[in-house]
Design a protein around this motif. Sequence first.
Motif, mmCIF file in Angstrom:
data_model
loop_
_atom_site.group_PDB
_atom_site.id
_atom_site.type_symbol
_atom_site.label_atom_id
_atom_site.label_comp_id
_atom_site.label_asym_id
_atom_site.label_seq_id
_atom_site.Cartn_x
_atom_site.Cartn_y
_atom_site.Cartn_z
ATOM 1 N N LYS A 138 65.056 36.095 74.505
ATOM 2 C CA LYS A 138 65.885 35.710 75.615
ATOM 3 C C LYS A 138 65.623 34.246 76.041
ATOM 4 O O LYS A 138 64.469 33.913 76.256
ATOM 5 N N GLN A 149 73.831 32.117 74.925
ATOM 6 C CA GLN A 149 72.762 32.941 74.370
ATOM 7 C C GLN A 149 73.298 34.254 73.828
ATOM 8 O O GLN A 149 72.941 34.688 72.735
ATOM 9 N N MET A 151 70.224 25.451 71.520
ATOM 10 C CA MET A 151 71.088 26.494 70.978
ATOM 11 C C MET A 151 71.960 25.968 69.839
ATOM 12 O O MET A 151 72.297 26.719 68.919
#
Length: 541
Positions: free
Chosen positions: A2, A268, A303
């Motif tokens: 996470k 995410q 990311m």
Amino acid sequence: MKIKIFAASMLIAGVSLSSMAQGYKDGIEYYKVDQLDNAKELLERNLNAASTNKAEAYYYLGQIALQRKNVAEAKANFDKGVAADANFAYNYVGQGQLALASDAKAAGVLFETARKLSKKDSKLESAIARAYYDVNPTTFAKDIEKCIKNARKWNANDPESFIFEGDTYADKQDWGTAAGQYELAYTYDPSNIEAQVKWANTYYNVNPTLALQKLEELNVNNPNSALVQRQLAEKYYVANLGTKAAEKYGEYIKNPNHFAQDEVRYVQLLFFGGKFQESYNLASSLIGKLNAGDPNVFFMQRMKLYNKVQMQDWAGAAADGDALFAMAKPADVTYEVKDYTDYAKALQEAGHPEKAIKAYEMAAELNPNNLDLVRSLSDTYADAKDYVKAAAYYQKVVDNDQCKANDYFVASRRYYNLAVTAEDEAVKANAMAQARKYIEIVDEKVPDNIPIINQKARIEKLEEGGKNTGKAAATYKKLISLLDAKENRNDYANEYISAYQYLGNYSMDKGDKAAAKEYYQKWLQHDPENSDLRRYVESLK
């Protein structure tokens, strides 16, 4: 794994998303479930909208300021609320709450002013009870009790008084009683969002499935509530229901009343859901919208790297990794092991082993006991043709009691490469001995395995020192036997060629020309385009 951006108005299928939102009322809902930052942002964002009741919006902005102990700001907001609509009762409640700290009599007058504007209003009475409670629940215990009695006398089924009592029990961490009060509130009023969200939040740690069911039901009944959409998406996320969380976030961020951090979370979730291109595209667009100093720029660049690695766009991933490590890192953020390993993997696959080594070494510093990192370092040194370090790092793997059978095989190959390339005879001899040692270990653990037997034959051939003594003959014959038993033996042309070449050369050196010719002919069957070999075989009589 996470991880942690910007709101934009959008159109979907030609329909304005404003029809999906509740304007400033979303801010009120956030306030009622104690999410003050979110509440303030939405109230201020929608303050000048035509549909906004400014008097009501200012009341809640005043309450937010009060909870943050900003008396001056609270007073200014309550005063603005009165100026916007002098007949809106609640701002007088806010002013009375401010007065309670120093003049209970003056506060009482303001409360009565509110009551005259909205007579026998159970909701208003619960708000006055809350004002007393927030200032001093002990000093004003009797006033609070009287307000709740009035509220229930005027409307026994109004949920506000039960929500208020639920909040008082929650303050005491009496979660069971608090949940009971919230349940009473939404039983009397099934449309009340505040009570159901508070019940779900309170009950989640006891029975998450039931809490999720309540939020799902609430979402069906209130499809335009940004709060409900977000609460359900968040609970899916906390419950590790990644696919559902991604779907719900995808719906929610189309609501104009979503928040900057929600798009980061969605990046995410898209990543964890395997939608790498979508995640990459959203991260890239957010970087273009965010201010340069926003820490989320760093997270979005991270990311981008992660997504490019998953898409196996190695050049693109290496470029995104370069950008990540070139930018200023937020002060409260640390690099993750994955930052380095993904960057190193990209560099390695893009043909930059020297840079990849540095990245792997940084990862190993963060997690020195991670065998996968040690394996990767050895791989990268091997790619860089630094066989000394490649072997040394793999020695660390086989020295660890967590190593696997395949590790002995790889260690043997590392030492074999070192033996082939080493100029120092002592280093060569030691490397050869280690290569032999580890291939014997893995051969015992995994018998009759083609890659292992092939590697064993190569080592034995190397041990001959180019003299064709036949040391590897038996092993190559065993290899051929294993290959012949395979249905897909055509997939093993290289292994057949190595075996027949060795056996042919060995037979020729022994003077057995007939056997040599037979081996060469079999070699030719797996290497039919080798014209030099064909002419040589034809020349043999």
